[in-house]
Each structure stands twice: as C-alpha cells, then as structure tokens.
Design a protein around this motif. Sequence first.
Motif, PDB file in Angstrom:
ATOM      1  N   TYR A 162       0.777  -1.236   0.000  1.00  0.00           N
ATOM      2  CA  TYR A 162       0.000   0.000   0.000  1.00  0.00           C
ATOM      3  C   TYR A 162       0.812   1.291   0.000  1.00  0.00           C
ATOM      4  O   TYR A 162       0.312   2.323  -0.432  1.00  0.00           O
ATOM      5  CB  TYR A 162      -0.972   0.014   1.181  1.00  0.00           C
ATOM      6  CG  TYR A 162      -2.074  -0.993   1.018  1.00  0.00           C
ATOM      7  CD1 TYR A 162      -2.830  -1.036  -0.139  1.00  0.00           C
ATOM      8  CD2 TYR A 162      -2.360  -1.905   2.017  1.00  0.00           C
ATOM      9  CE1 TYR A 162      -3.842  -1.963  -0.310  1.00  0.00           C
ATOM     10  CE2 TYR A 162      -3.371  -2.838   1.865  1.00  0.00           C
ATOM     11  CZ  TYR A 162      -4.105  -2.866   0.706  1.00  0.00           C
ATOM     12  OH  TYR A 162      -5.107  -3.787   0.549  1.00  0.00           O
ATOM     13  N   SER A 163       2.025   1.274   0.484  1.00  0.00           N
ATOM     14  CA  SER A 163       2.805   2.508   0.524  1.00  0.00           C
ATOM     15  C   SER A 163       3.507   2.743  -0.806  1.00  0.00           C
ATOM     16  O   SER A 163       4.029   1.810  -1.423  1.00  0.00           O
ATOM     17  CB  SER A 163       3.860   2.447   1.637  1.00  0.00           C
ATOM     18  OG  SER A 163       4.595   3.661   1.649  1.00  0.00           O
ATOM     19  N   ASP A 164       3.535   3.992  -1.222  1.00  0.00           N
ATOM     20  CA  ASP A 164       4.291   4.320  -2.424  1.00  0.00           C
ATOM     21  C   ASP A 164       5.644   4.936  -2.067  1.00  0.00           C
ATOM     22  O   ASP A 164       6.404   5.342  -2.929  1.00  0.00           O
ATOM     23  CB  ASP A 164       3.483   5.234  -3.352  1.00  0.00           C
ATOM     24  CG  ASP A 164       3.184   6.600  -2.742  1.00  0.00           C
ATOM     25  OD1 ASP A 164       3.647   6.896  -1.621  1.00  0.00           O
ATOM     26  OD2 ASP A 164       2.451   7.377  -3.392  1.00  0.00           O
ATOM     27  N   GLY A 165       5.935   4.998  -0.761  1.00  0.00           N
ATOM     28  CA  GLY A 165       7.218   5.527  -0.318  1.00  0.00           C
ATOM     29  C   GLY A 165       7.333   7.034  -0.374  1.00  0.00           C
ATOM     30  O   GLY A 165       8.399   7.587  -0.129  1.00  0.00           O
ATOM     31  N   ASN A 166       6.248   7.720  -0.653  1.00  0.00           N
ATOM     32  CA  ASN A 166       6.253   9.174  -0.768  1.00  0.00           C
ATOM     33  C   ASN A 166       5.638   9.757   0.502  1.00  0.00           C
ATOM     34  O   ASN A 166       4.455   9.566   0.769  1.00  0.00           O
ATOM     35  CB  ASN A 166       5.463   9.596  -2.012  1.00  0.00           C
ATOM     36  CG  ASN A 166       5.499  11.086  -2.249  1.00  0.00           C
ATOM     37  OD1 ASN A 166       5.690  11.881  -1.331  1.00  0.00           O
ATOM     38  ND2 ASN A 166       5.297  11.471  -3.505  1.00  0.00           N
ATOM     39  N   ILE A 167       6.425  10.497   1.275  1.00  0.00           N
ATOM     40  CA  ILE A 167       5.970  11.064   2.544  1.00  0.00           C
ATOM     41  C   ILE A 167       4.760  11.983   2.352  1.00  0.00           C
ATOM     42  O   ILE A 167       3.919  12.110   3.245  1.00  0.00           O
ATOM     43  CB  ILE A 167       7.130  11.789   3.272  1.00  0.00           C
ATOM     44  CG1 ILE A 167       6.746  12.129   4.709  1.00  0.00           C
ATOM     45  CG2 ILE A 167       7.561  13.042   2.528  1.00  0.00           C
ATOM     46  CD1 ILE A 167       6.658  10.958   5.611  1.00  0.00           C
ATOM     47  N   GLU A 168       4.630  12.589   1.184  1.00  0.00           N
ATOM     48  CA  GLU A 168       3.496  13.474   0.931  1.00  0.00           C
ATOM     49  C   GLU A 168       2.172  12.706   0.845  1.00  0.00           C
ATOM     50  O   GLU A 168       1.107  13.293   1.013  1.00  0.00           O
ATOM     51  CB  GLU A 168       3.735  14.286  -0.336  1.00  0.00           C
ATOM     52  CG  GLU A 168       4.879  15.278  -0.161  1.00  0.00           C
ATOM     53  CD  GLU A 168       5.199  16.031  -1.433  1.00  0.00           C
ATOM     54  OE1 GLU A 168       4.386  15.996  -2.378  1.00  0.00           O
ATOM     55  OE2 GLU A 168       6.272  16.653  -1.477  1.00  0.00           O
ATOM     56  N   HIS A 169       2.243  11.413   0.596  1.00  0.00           N
ATOM     57  CA  HIS A 169       1.036  10.585   0.516  1.00  0.00           C
ATOM     58  C   HIS A 169       0.840   9.752   1.781  1.00  0.00           C
ATOM     59  O   HIS A 169      -0.062   8.916   1.832  1.00  0.00           O
ATOM     60  CB  HIS A 169       1.109   9.624  -0.671  1.00  0.00           C
ATOM     61  CG  HIS A 169       1.317  10.297  -1.979  1.00  0.00           C
ATOM     62  ND1 HIS A 169       1.969   9.692  -3.025  1.00  0.00           N
ATOM     63  CD2 HIS A 169       0.975  11.530  -2.423  1.00  0.00           C
ATOM     64  CE1 HIS A 169       2.017  10.508  -4.048  1.00  0.00           C
ATOM     65  NE2 HIS A 169       1.423  11.639  -3.710  1.00  0.00           N
ATOM     66  N   ALA A 170       1.672   9.983   2.782  1.00  0.00           N
ATOM     67  CA  ALA A 170       1.693   9.122   3.973  1.00  0.00           C
ATOM     68  C   ALA A 170       0.346   9.025   4.668  1.00  0.00           C
ATOM     69  O   ALA A 170      -0.018   7.959   5.156  1.00  0.00           O
ATOM     70  CB  ALA A 170       2.756   9.600   4.958  1.00  0.00           C
ATOM     71  N   GLY A 171      -0.396  10.096   4.727  1.00  0.00           N
ATOM     72  CA  GLY A 171      -1.700  10.057   5.394  1.00  0.00           C
ATOM     73  C   GLY A 171      -2.623   9.031   4.767  1.00  0.00           C
ATOM     74  O   GLY A 171      -3.322   8.296   5.462  1.00  0.00           O
ATOM     75  N   GLN A 172      -2.609   8.967   3.445  1.00  0.00           N
ATOM     76  CA  GLN A 172      -3.464   8.008   2.741  1.00  0.00           C
ATOM     77  C   GLN A 172      -2.915   6.594   2.850  1.00  0.00           C
ATOM     78  O   GLN A 172      -3.653   5.661   3.139  1.00  0.00           O
ATOM     79  CB  GLN A 172      -3.574   8.401   1.270  1.00  0.00           C
ATOM     80  CG  GLN A 172      -4.257   9.724   1.057  1.00  0.00           C
ATOM     81  CD  GLN A 172      -4.068  10.214  -0.378  1.00  0.00           C
ATOM     82  OE1 GLN A 172      -3.143   9.828  -1.067  1.00  0.00           O
ATOM     83  NE2 GLN A 172      -4.974  11.075  -0.803  1.00  0.00           N
ATOM     84  N   THR A 173      -1.643   6.428   2.600  1.00  0.00           N
ATOM     85  CA  THR A 173      -1.090   5.076   2.568  1.00  0.00           C
ATOM     86  C   THR A 173      -0.996   4.463   3.962  1.00  0.00           C
ATOM     87  O   THR A 173      -1.248   3.274   4.116  1.00  0.00           O
ATOM     88  CB  THR A 173       0.281   5.030   1.868  1.00  0.00           C
ATOM     89  OG1 THR A 173       1.225   5.806   2.589  1.00  0.00           O
ATOM     90  CG2 THR A 173       0.180   5.535   0.433  1.00  0.00           C
ATOM     91  N   LYS A 174      -0.680   5.276   4.954  1.00  0.00           N
ATOM     92  CA  LYS A 174      -0.636   4.746   6.323  1.00  0.00           C
ATOM     93  C   LYS A 174      -2.008   4.271   6.771  1.00  0.00           C
ATOM     94  O   LYS A 174      -2.138   3.231   7.415  1.00  0.00           O
ATOM     95  CB  LYS A 174      -0.110   5.798   7.308  1.00  0.00           C
ATOM     96  CG  LYS A 174       1.376   5.982   7.279  1.00  0.00           C
ATOM     97  CD  LYS A 174       1.793   6.997   8.332  1.00  0.00           C
ATOM     98  CE  LYS A 174       3.253   7.343   8.214  1.00  0.00           C
ATOM     99  NZ  LYS A 174       3.666   8.355   9.187  1.00  0.00           N
TER     100      LYS A 174
END
Length: 136
Positions: A69-81
């Motif tokens: 599920y994680s794309d490794g991009n901190i800017e997307h962390a809210g969604q992926t986490k």
Amino acid sequence: MSERAEMAVAKHRNGYNCCQAVACVFADEVGIDESLLYKMGEGFGGGMGTAQGVCGAISGAAMIAGLVYSDGNIEHAGQTKARTTRAAGIMQKKFIERAKRLICRDIKTGNEGKAFTSCADCIRIATEIVEEELGL
C-alpha cells in the motif's frame, strides 16, 4: 492449504523465523529481493526479539501490507498509512479468529500450558490471510 503457505512453512523448517517465513514468500509479489525481506524480518523472531510479543507471522503479514500500500512518498503518507493500518488491523482480527491469540507467548502456552496453535500453523494462517486480504 495454499502452495505459498506450505513454502513459508518449509522456510521456517529451514531456519527462517516466523516473520521471515511469511514475508519472504511474497518477495516476488512486492518486488523486493528476498534477502532484504529476510534482513528486515530478522528482529521479529519469538514475538519480536524473543520478547514473546505479537506473533512474528502476523508481523510479517503487516510488513507485506506496507509494501503493497505505501508508495514511499511522505506526501502521501496520510493516505497510505491509513490503508496499511486498516489492512493490518483486519489481518490481525482474522489471525486471532484462526490462531486463537495474537501474542506469541499466549499462542504457545495459553491453553493450559499447551499451544493453541503451532508455529507452522500460525505461518500458514498469516500467509493465507495475506493472500486473502491483499490479493496476492
């Protein structure tokens, strides 16, 4: 039992800890070299560092959820986490239903000094849950 679950049990018989056994059989699915997953899972043996905490098998499943599920991009962390955490929670609930407990110590000795579920069966259960929940 799935072929992948039996492969995970074989890895455990050959020296992998429960976390490594589960995570490493999904190396091909998550595009990570098996040796890296093996290294990452090394500290999760015996319920994390032999502290008899959360079962290593389901910890390995949670690791795979993060890789899916994680794309490794901190800017997307809210969604992926949120997605990873939700998947890990669902997998833990399913694991408890099947293995009867979540904590390694309780799984091994909580049934009047006997195991509720063997390590091999915990590995099978966690592997099958990854296949079900993550579609791998």
